[in-house]
Design a protein around this motif. Structure first.
Motif, PDB file in Angstrom:
ATOM      1  N   ASP A 170     -53.032  15.929  17.116  1.00  0.00           N
ATOM      2  CA  ASP A 170     -52.918  14.823  18.074  1.00  0.00           C
ATOM      3  C   ASP A 170     -54.047  14.827  19.100  1.00  0.00           C
ATOM      4  OD1 ASP A 170     -50.705  13.828  16.838  1.00  0.00           O
ATOM      5  OD2 ASP A 170     -49.266  14.847  18.149  1.00  0.00           O
ATOM      6  N   GLU A 171     -54.564  16.010  19.384  1.00  0.00           N
ATOM      7  CA  GLU A 171     -55.618  16.107  20.403  1.00  0.00           C
ATOM      8  C   GLU A 171     -57.003  15.758  19.859  1.00  0.00           C
ATOM      9  OE1 GLU A 171     -55.174  19.945  22.645  1.00  0.00           O
ATOM     10  OE2 GLU A 171     -53.183  19.890  21.739  1.00  0.00           O
ATOM     11  N   VAL A 172     -57.209  15.899  18.550  1.00  0.00           N
ATOM     12  CA  VAL A 172     -58.578  15.729  18.038  1.00  0.00           C
ATOM     13  C   VAL A 172     -58.713  14.678  16.925  1.00  0.00           C
ATOM     14  CG1 VAL A 172     -59.155  18.137  18.609  1.00  0.00           C
ATOM     15  CG2 VAL A 172     -58.372  17.581  16.300  1.00  0.00           C
ATOM     16  N   LYS A 173     -57.620  14.040  16.545  1.00  0.00           N
ATOM     17  CA  LYS A 173     -57.663  13.166  15.363  1.00  0.00           C
ATOM     18  C   LYS A 173     -58.667  12.023  15.499  1.00  0.00           C
ATOM     19  CE  LYS A 173     -53.738  10.457  16.902  1.00  0.00           C
ATOM     20  NZ  LYS A 173     -52.312  10.207  16.768  1.00  0.00           N
ATOM     21  N   ASP A 174     -58.965  11.627  16.746  1.00  0.00           N
ATOM     22  CA  ASP A 174     -59.902  10.522  16.940  1.00  0.00           C
ATOM     23  C   ASP A 174     -61.337  10.984  17.159  1.00  0.00           C
ATOM     24  OD1 ASP A 174     -57.803   8.694  16.752  1.00  0.00           O
ATOM     25  OD2 ASP A 174     -57.278   9.014  18.860  1.00  0.00           O
ATOM     26  N   ARG A 175     -61.555  12.264  17.096  1.00  0.00           N
ATOM     27  CA  ARG A 175     -62.930  12.763  17.316  1.00  0.00           C
ATOM     28  C   ARG A 175     -63.258  13.920  16.381  1.00  0.00           C
ATOM     29  NH1 ARG A 175     -62.588  16.625  22.340  1.00  0.00           N
ATOM     30  NH2 ARG A 175     -60.373  16.782  22.647  1.00  0.00           N
ATOM     31  N   LEU A 176     -62.888  13.753  15.137  1.00  0.00           N
ATOM     32  CA  LEU A 176     -63.089  14.821  14.155  1.00  0.00           C
ATOM     33  C   LEU A 176     -64.565  15.098  13.895  1.00  0.00           C
ATOM     34  CD1 LEU A 176     -60.287  13.869  11.579  1.00  0.00           C
ATOM     35  CD2 LEU A 176     -60.260  15.769  13.202  1.00  0.00           C
ATOM     36  N   LYS A 177     -65.403  14.107  14.170  1.00  0.00           N
ATOM     37  CA  LYS A 177     -66.834  14.295  13.895  1.00  0.00           C
ATOM     38  C   LYS A 177     -67.586  14.889  15.081  1.00  0.00           C
ATOM     39  CE  LYS A 177     -66.398  12.620   9.802  1.00  0.00           C
ATOM     40  NZ  LYS A 177     -66.400  13.563   8.672  1.00  0.00           N
ATOM     41  N   GLU A 178     -66.843  15.066  16.190  1.00  0.00           N
ATOM     42  CA  GLU A 178     -67.500  15.661  17.363  1.00  0.00           C
ATOM     43  C   GLU A 178     -67.663  17.158  17.164  1.00  0.00           C
ATOM     44  OE1 GLU A 178     -65.703  14.891  21.146  1.00  0.00           O
ATOM     45  OE2 GLU A 178     -65.592  12.727  20.761  1.00  0.00           O
ATOM     46  N   SER A 179     -68.595  17.734  17.935  1.00  0.00           N
ATOM     47  CA  SER A 179     -68.844  19.170  17.798  1.00  0.00           C
ATOM     48  C   SER A 179     -67.631  19.979  18.262  1.00  0.00           C
ATOM     49  CB  SER A 179     -70.051  19.573  18.642  1.00  0.00           C
ATOM     50  OG  SER A 179     -70.146  20.976  18.690  1.00  0.00           O
ATOM     51  N   ALA A 180     -67.327  21.001  17.515  1.00  0.00           N
ATOM     52  CA  ALA A 180     -66.218  21.888  17.885  1.00  0.00           C
ATOM     53  C   ALA A 180     -66.517  22.634  19.178  1.00  0.00           C
ATOM     54  CB  ALA A 180     -65.961  22.891  16.758  1.00  0.00           C
ATOM     55  N   MET A 181     -67.804  22.714  19.505  1.00  0.00           N
ATOM     56  CA  MET A 181     -68.182  23.471  20.698  1.00  0.00           C
ATOM     57  C   MET A 181     -67.748  22.757  21.983  1.00  0.00           C
ATOM     58  SD  MET A 181     -69.367  25.686  18.790  1.00  0.00           S
ATOM     59  CE  MET A 181     -69.965  26.979  19.842  1.00  0.00           C
ATOM     60  N   ASN A 182     -67.383  21.475  21.867  1.00  0.00           N
ATOM     61  CA  ASN A 182     -66.947  20.734  23.057  1.00  0.00           C
ATOM     62  C   ASN A 182     -65.469  20.956  23.385  1.00  0.00           C
ATOM     63  OD1 ASN A 182     -69.482  19.646  23.264  1.00  0.00           O
ATOM     64  ND2 ASN A 182     -68.969  17.790  22.111  1.00  0.00           N
TER      65      ASN A 182
END
Lengths: 286, 219
Positions: A170-182
Motif C-alpha cells: 500500500d505504501e509503494v504500489k504507485d511508485r514501484l519504479k522509484e529508487s529503493a534508496m528513497n
C-alpha cells in the motif's frame, strides 16, 4: 526491618506432602520441538575460524513454519550458526565445518549442492537494510531475474505478492519504479524482506533485523514476522530478548559456541531448565 | 554478577517484610484488645491500619516500577507477581485486624461471656500460618511453605468446632446472643487470616519452584 517478630516463634512441623502441585502449565505452549517436523536439522555441527573454534557440536531441530529465536551474548555463535544455514560462512577464508545441516532432509554441505540455489531456498535479511541501488520493483525481483525469469506477468505477480506479504504494497504500489534508496529505513528493511521472500524460500533467516530501526518500524517488522510464520520457517537472531518473547515460538540460548538450552520461548523466559539460561535472561551475565 | 539494579528487588522484598511486620503486629494487638476487653488498644489497631494501607500502595508502585523499568523474566517475573499478591493478602490481614478491633470495641460495652470457646487458639494458629508463610518467603523454603497448606484442614476443623460450641451456647443463653453472634464473626475473621497465610505460602512455592499448588492440596 525488624524481623524478630517473624523469627521468634517456633516453626510448625513439616508434614509430608500428600499431593504435589502442578508444574507451571504455560497456556498455549507449543509442543516439544522433537515432536515437530523439522525444516532444518543441525547435527553435531562444529565450526572453526582458522584455529579458533566458534561452534561446538550443535544439535537442534528447527521446526517448520514456526519462529525460532537465537539469543546469547556477543560472540556466542548465534550469527555464525545462522550463516551456516545458507552457507554464507563459505565466503570467509579459513572457515572449517564438521557435522551436517539438513534443510527439508537435504544435506546442504553434501556434494553436488548448488549454493546459489540453496540461498534462494533460504532467504536472508541482515541487521542493516541493504537495498540495491535500483527501483523498488527491480529489488523485489532480483532473485527471480538471476533465475532467468523474464515473463512480465510472473514478475508483476511476484512483486505484488511479496510486497503485500512484507506489508509494504500500500505504501509503494504507485511508485514501484522509484529508487529503493528513497524509502525510509523501516521501509527499506521491509523491502529486503519482500526481496527475500520473492523467491519463495523454505526458510527465512533474519540477523538482528530490527536493531537499526525505530520502535514503530520495529513493531511493523515484528508484526510481519508473526504473519510470515504462517508460510515460512523463520529463524531470527536477536539481542533484544523482549523481541524474542514477542515474536518467537521457540528460543535457543547459546553461550561460548555451545547450545545451552532450546525450547518453547515461554518456557525459556519463565522457567528455563538451565541456570546459565536463567542468569542470562535475567541479566546476571552477558 | 550482581546487577546494577539489584537494590530495587531487595527494596521490594524489604517493603514486603515491613508490611508483614505491621500486619502481623496489628493483628496481634487486635487479638489482645478483644480478649482483654481493652477498647483503647482496639482503637490503636484502627488507627494503625492507615500505615498498612499506605504501605500497600507503596509496594504496588514498587512492583509497577520494576515491571516498567526492568521488564523482568523468569524468577524475577515470578518474584514481582508474587509480591503483588502477597501485598494484597497482607493488607487484607490488616483489614481483618481492624474488623476484629471493632468487634472488640462493641464487645467491651457488653457484659462478658464465661469463656471464648477456643477462639484465642484459633487466633494464634491463624497468626502462625501467616508468620510461617513469611518465614518461608525469607528463606525461600518451599517445604515450609507447603506445610502451611497441609495444616489448613486442622484450622478449618477448629473453626467449625468453635462455631458449633457457640451455637450450643446461644441455645442455652438467649440473653447473650448479641455477644455470641459477634464471636461467630470473630471466628470467621480468624479463619480468613489463616487463609491469607496459605495464599502467601502458595505464592512462595510459585516464586521459588514455578509450581502452582493452588486448588491441588489437601487444604
Amino acid at each position: 526491618m525488624d524481623r524478630t517478630i517473624i523469627e521468634d516463634e517456633p516453626r510448625v512441623s513439616r508434614p509430608t506432602r500428600e499431593t504435589r502441585g502442578h508444574e507451571l502449565e504455560l497456556e498455549g505452549l507449543p509442543p516439544d520441538v522433537e515432536k515437530l517436523d523439522p525444516a532444518v536439522e543441525v547435527k553435531e555441527l562444529s565450526l572453526w575460524y582458522g584455529e579458533s573454534q566458534a561452534l561446538f557440536d550443535v544439535n537442534m531441530r528447527i521446526p517448520e513454519r514456526m519462529v525460532t529465536a537465537f539469543i546469547g551474548p556477543s560472540g556466542c555463535g548465534k550469527s555464525t550458526l545462522l550463516r551456516c544455514l545458507n552457507r554464507l560462512n563459505d565466503l570467509i577464508p579459513g572457515v572449517r565445518i564438521s557435522g551436517t545441516v539438513r534443510i527439508q532432509g537435504e544435506d546442504i554441505y553434501g556434494s553436488g549442492i548448488d549454493v546459489i540455489a540453496l540461498r534462494k531456498r533460504t532467504g536472508m535479511v541482515f541487521q542493516k537494510s541493504n537495498p540495491f541501488p535500483k527501483s523498488i520493483y527491480e529489488n523485489v525481483i532480483y532473485g527471480l531475474r538471476i533465475d532467468g525469469q523474464n515473463r512480465r506477468s510472473v514478475l508483476d505477480e511476484a512483486v505484488e505478492r511479496s510486497l503485500h506479504a512484507a506489508g509494504l504494497w500500500d505504501e509503494v504500489k504507485d511508485r514501484l519504479k522509484e529508487s529503493a534508496m528513497n524509502l525510509s529505513g523501516g521501509q527499506q528493511q521491509r523491502l529486503c524482506i519482500a526481496r527475500a521472500i520473492a523467491t519463495e524460500p523454505e526458510v527465512l533467516l533474519m540477523d538482528e533485523p530490527c536493531s537499526a530501526l525505530d520502535p514503530i518500524a520495529t513493531a511493523r517488522i515484528e508484526a510481519l514476522i508473526t504473519e510470515l510464520r504462517e508460510t515460512y520457517t523463520v529463524v531470527i537472531v536477536t539481542h533484544n530478548m523482549h523481541q524474542a518473547t514477542r515474536v518467537s515460538d521457540y528460543t535457543a540460548f547459546f553461550y561460548l559456541g555451545n547450545l545451552i538450552e532450546f525450547g518453547p520461548t515461554k518456557k525459556i523466559f519463565q522457567k528455563p531448565d538451565k541456570k546459565q539460561t536463567e542468569d542470562y535472561v535475567t541479566g546476571r551475565f552477558g | 554478577m550482581e546487577r546494577y539494579y539489584e537494590a530495587q528487588f531487595k527494596e521490594l522484598l524489604d517493603l514486603l517484610l515491613r508490611l508483614s511486620y505491621l500486619s502481623i503486629e496489628n493483628y496481634s494487638r487486635a487479638l489482645q484488645g478483644i480478649f482483654s476487653r481493652d477498647p483503647e488498644l482496639c482503637e490503636q489497631v484502627v488507627e494503625a491500619d492507615e500505615q498498612i494501607d499506605e504501605m500497600e500502595v507503596r509496594i504496588d508502585q514498587a512492583c509497577i516500577d520494576i515491571l516498567l523499568m526492568r521488564q523482568p523474566v523468569a524468577k524475577d517475573l515470578r518474584f514481582v507477581t508474587m509480591s503483588m499478591k502477597i501485598n494484597t493478602n497482607l493488607e487484607r490481614m490488616g483489614d481483618q485486624a481492624v474488623y476484629i478491633a471493632r468487634l472488640g470495641c462493641d464487645l467491651s460495652d457488653l457484659p462478658p461471656l464465661k469463656n471464648f470457646f477456643g477462639l484465642p487458639m484459633l487466633g494464634e494458629k491463624a497468626k502462625t500460618a501467616v508468620r510461617t508463610a513469611i518465614d518461608s518467603l525469607v528463606d525461600e523454603d518451599t517445604e515450609l511453605a507447603r506445610s502451611i497448606a497441609a495444616r489448613d484442614p486442622e484450622i478449618n476443623r477448629l473453626h467449625r468446632d468453635i462455631i458449633r460450641r457457640i451455637l450450643h451456647y446461644m441455645a442455652e443463653e438467649p440473653s447473650k446472643i448479641t455477644q455470641a453472634v459477634d464471636l461467630i464473626f470473630l471466628a470467621k475473621a480468624m479463619e480468613r487470616v489463616a487463609d491469607y497465610g496459605k495464599n502467601i505460602a502458595y505464592e512462595v512455592v510459585y516464586m521459588v519452584d514455578a509450581v502452582d499448588d493452588r486448588h491441588r492440596s489437601t487444604g
